[in-house]
Design an enzyme around this catalytic site. Structure first.
Site, mmCIF file in Angstrom:
data_model
loop_
_atom_site.group_PDB
_atom_site.id
_atom_site.type_symbol
_atom_site.label_atom_id
_atom_site.label_comp_id
_atom_site.label_asym_id
_atom_site.label_seq_id
_atom_site.Cartn_x
_atom_site.Cartn_y
_atom_site.Cartn_z
ATOM 1 N N GLU A 1 -44.777 100.854 31.953
ATOM 2 C CA GLU A 1 -44.919 102.284 32.230
ATOM 3 C C GLU A 1 -45.207 102.522 33.723
ATOM 4 O OE1 GLU A 1 -47.784 103.508 29.208
ATOM 5 O OE2 GLU A 1 -46.167 103.707 27.749
ATOM 6 N N ARG B 1 -36.558 99.270 21.320
ATOM 7 C CA ARG B 1 -37.878 99.086 21.935
ATOM 8 C C ARG B 1 -38.794 98.099 21.214
ATOM 9 N NH1 ARG B 1 -42.282 103.742 23.552
ATOM 10 N NH2 ARG B 1 -44.098 102.410 23.259
ATOM 11 N N ASP C 1 -46.295 101.367 19.301
ATOM 12 C CA ASP C 1 -47.440 101.859 20.054
ATOM 13 C C ASP C 1 -48.377 102.656 19.138
ATOM 14 O OD1 ASP C 1 -49.131 102.595 22.034
ATOM 15 O OD2 ASP C 1 -47.818 104.085 22.934
ATOM 16 N N GLU D 1 -54.808 93.899 19.896
ATOM 17 C CA GLU D 1 -55.293 95.195 20.411
ATOM 18 C C GLU D 1 -55.068 96.288 19.375
ATOM 19 O OE1 GLU D 1 -54.138 96.234 24.495
ATOM 20 O OE2 GLU D 1 -54.054 98.346 23.940
ATOM 21 N N GLU E 1 -54.936 108.615 19.215
ATOM 22 C CA GLU E 1 -53.824 109.234 19.947
ATOM 23 C C GLU E 1 -52.753 109.780 19.009
ATOM 24 O OE1 GLU E 1 -52.099 106.611 22.836
ATOM 25 O OE2 GLU E 1 -50.488 108.018 23.336
ATOM 26 N N TRP F 1 -37.990 107.028 26.060
ATOM 27 C CA TRP F 1 -39.007 106.080 25.619
ATOM 28 C C TRP F 1 -38.588 105.130 24.495
ATOM 29 C CZ3 TRP F 1 -43.287 106.314 28.694
ATOM 30 C CH2 TRP F 1 -43.435 107.475 29.465
HETATM 31 O O1 GCW Z 1 -48.382 104.871 24.728
HETATM 32 C C1 GCW Z 1 -49.142 104.751 25.780
HETATM 33 C C2 GCW Z 1 -50.181 105.821 25.907
HETATM 34 C C3 GCW Z 1 -50.678 105.737 27.316
HETATM 35 C C4 GCW Z 1 -51.305 104.357 27.505
HETATM 36 C C5 GCW Z 1 -50.295 103.275 27.123
HETATM 37 C C6 GCW Z 1 -50.884 101.875 27.172
HETATM 38 C C7 GCW Z 1 -53.054 103.721 29.004
HETATM 39 O O2 GCW Z 1 -49.626 107.078 25.598
HETATM 40 O O3 GCW Z 1 -51.588 106.769 27.537
HETATM 41 O O4 GCW Z 1 -51.740 104.171 28.821
HETATM 42 O O5 GCW Z 1 -49.823 103.515 25.848
HETATM 43 O O6 GCW Z 1 -51.281 101.378 26.135
HETATM 44 O O7 GCW Z 1 -50.913 101.306 28.242
#
Ligand code: GCW
Length: 611
Positions: free
Chosen positions: A238, A288, A317, A339, A345, A475
């Protein structure tokens, strides 16, 4: 003047811890005196045996253990007594030696994906905190055995980069001292390209100047904080900098940092969250969920011993439901950390109730023992009075600590323990609360993303429905619903993602019939008239699940209103419940309308779906 902090699940500890309690054993003595008096139980004596470290044993009136073992034992003793249960009698040892909490706190005081207010320890570009609140947090963390706290966001911004530099180290040292008596060691997220900010021409991990830079930094950090835990790195992810810029592998990048900190006993935690976040939605050759495995599996065996590769539980994610990440099965010669995300979120943002312990139990069952050697959770904490926004979100912090200590603990017992400690409700109401929490994920999943359908959220803030919100975006998160079908074929005939699993796991997802319903549309593309095992069509299941999920949220509202929780938790929870029900209705109507418009299929039960 600071307010008296909320006591969350430790209401019997209703006074601050004096500043002269600067070791876990001293905190244990203080806490036992305070808590045992409040509970009206006898105060055990402590027998500190340094060799025992984190282990402890409660034998009659003696708690034996190392440091912080005796502190863990003290809390275990008092929590058992407060819950009316027997303290554990055998030698207690944590399953995972590193039980980390990763905060995504920024130096300006904001929290990325934070739903409980501003940061508890940053404001105005600097560390600053309220002593009693931090000690209460230390108490909470020690009571469930969390032993590492990463202070800042993995997306490191300018001021946070200073934490480990000469400007920031004195304050970091003070924060480390505040948490040390609770057995919590600090970690910091670092920026891979930091040498460049210091005028160096490169951050190439094979450059000797860069290696010297990091050695010097590590020496300074450990000189200030000898028990510092290590560094956490998000690289080439990212838009964060990383070794790819220099044509180096992630093993080369991680090992360079690991070697700088190895002489100090530090651990280098390297995140495996790497994927193409600039994908063209027209590109069907990229899938992805395959990304982490493709990047890391070939590097198995190349990481130094003090590197921990930290892998998110699923390949995407933190969606409501994902299969276990295949990367976790693919790297037997690498130290892996799992993790998970307490910050809700994608799971209700600490407005909607979503208790995670049942989900972690599924994970523990899916992973062979000792596949991973550490766990990390993205924190759900903030400066809100109750620490977690929704008072029930505390069950996730409590449950995470229990999970990290014993991944096979019964999730219902963990949730019940939290409920009993926090509220002391009459038995029937406690049962109702436990039942509500234990089913909260299932209900949330049904009204938002049943059948393995993720990503139908509003872009960016990730709350509320938006079925096409991420459909034509960068994404890599597509469901490709059209008038006939929905989902992605990830089998060998499709994207091939399934082939990343060990052979014996592939079979359980290989065909739509074998694949569990809750992951069907993750692994398969199915027609709306596909017959599920229960005889219903896929489209009918989509409608039914959204109606049932929303009805479930409405029932939760009734249960909650009848619980008679103590204030202020009652008001906080009821206010959020109104929002949750509104959210559930929105999800039901938007997603059902979306699919009805596409498919033209009517609901067999004739319920209201909009035109
Ligand atoms: O999907 C994303 C989140 C981000 C986050 C990232 C990650 C800290 O929307 O906010 O950044 O994952 O895990 O690095």
């Amino acid at each position: 003047m600071s307010k008296v902090p909320r006591r969350t699940w430790l209401p019997f500890l209703d006074a601050d811890i004096p500043a002269n309690c600067d070791t876990p054993a001293k905190v244990a003595v203080h806490e036992l005196a305070l808590g045992c008096a409040a509970l009206g139980v006898s105060t055990p004596r402590l027998a500190v045996a340094p060799d025992l470290g984190e282990y402890y044993m409660i034998d009659g009136d003696t708690i034996a253990g190392g440091e912080p073992g005796v502190l863990y034992g003290a809390y275990a003793y008092m929590m058992a007594k407060a819950a009316g249960e027997q303290p554990p009698s055998s030698l207690q040892k944590p399953f995972y030696p590193l039980r980390m909490l990763d905060s995504w706190d920024n130096a300006d005081g904001s929290v990325e994906r934070g739903y409980a207010g501003r940061s508890l320890w940053f404001e105005g570009g600097k560390l600053c905190w309220d002593g009693p609140r931090i000690r209460q947090l230390g108490r909470m963390l020690a009571s469930v055995g969390v032993n590492v706290l990463c202070v800042n966001n993995v997306n490191v911004r300018e001021d946070a980069a200073l934490l480990i530099e000469d400007e920031g180290l004195p304050e970091l040292r003070k924060l480390a001292a505040a948490f040390r008596p609770f057995g919590v060691r600090l970690m910091v997220s670092i920026e891979f390209s930091r040498p460049i900010a210091h005028g160096m021409p490169t951050a190439d991990p094979l450059d000797e100047g860069v290696q010297r830079f990091w050695r010097k930094r590590a020496d300074a950090v450990w000189a200030a904080i000898p028990d510092f835990a290590g560094f956490l790195v998000k690289a080439d992810s990212e838009h964060r900098p990383g070794p790819f810029t220099y044509g180096r592998t992630h093993a080369e990048g991680a090992n360079m940092l690991a070697r700088a900190i190895a002489p100090h006993g530090g651990v280098l935690v390297w995140r495996a969250f790497v994927y193409n976040c600039m994908q063209d939605w027209r590109d069907t050759s990229t899938d992805r969920p395959k990304a982490a495995y493709e990047t890391y599996a070939p590097l198995d065996g190349q990481f130094d011993d003090n590197v921990l590769l930290q892998v998110k539980n699923g390949p995407f994610d933190f969606q409501v439901r994902e299969p276990v990440s295949p990367t976790l099965y693919a790297m037997p010669r690498t130290r892996l950390a799992l993790e998970v995300q307490l910050a809700q979120e994608y799971t209700g943002q600490q407005i909607d109730i979503y208790a995670m312990p049942p989900m972690w139990r599924e994970l523990a069952e899916a992973l062979p023992p000792r596949t991973v050697s550490a766990v990390a959770a993205v924190s759900n904490l903030g400066r809100d009075d109750n620490y977690t926004g929704h008072p029930f979100a505390a069950v996730n912090l409590f449950g995470y600590g229990r999970f990290a200590w014993d991944p096979h603990a019964d999730p219902e017992a963990v949730v019940r323990r939290w409920a009993r400690l926090s509220y002391h409700l009459p038995k029937d109401r406690e049962d109702a609360l436990v039942d509500l929490l234990m089913h909260s994920r299932e209900i949330y999943e049904k009204y938002t993303a049943p059948l393995g359908l993720g990503w139908m959220v509003n872009p960016h803030n990730h709350y509320g429905p938006n079925p096409s919100g991420y459909e034509y975006d960068l994404w890599g998160t597509y469901h490709k619903a059209n008038r006939d079908a929905v989902g992605i074929d990830r089998t060998a005939a499709g994207t091939g993602y399934l082939l990343q699993y060990p052979e014996k796991l592939r079979a359980q997802y290989a065909t739509p019939e074998a694949c569990p319903d809750n992951l069907k549309l993750f692994f398969h593309r199915l027609r709306y008239d596909y017959r599920m095992a229960d005889g219903r069509t896929l489209i009918q299941r989509i409608y039914d699940d959204h109606f049932e999920g929303c009805a479930g949220a409405e029932r939760m509202g009734e249960t909650l209103a009848a619980l008679d929780l103590p204030e202020p938790d009652r008001t906080e929870a009821l206010e959020r419940m109104e929002l949750q029900i509104k959210n559930a209705r929105e999800w039901r109507d938007v997603v059902n309308t979306f699919f009805r418009r596409l498919s033209g299929a009517e609901d067999e039960k004739g319920r209201k779906i909009y035109d």
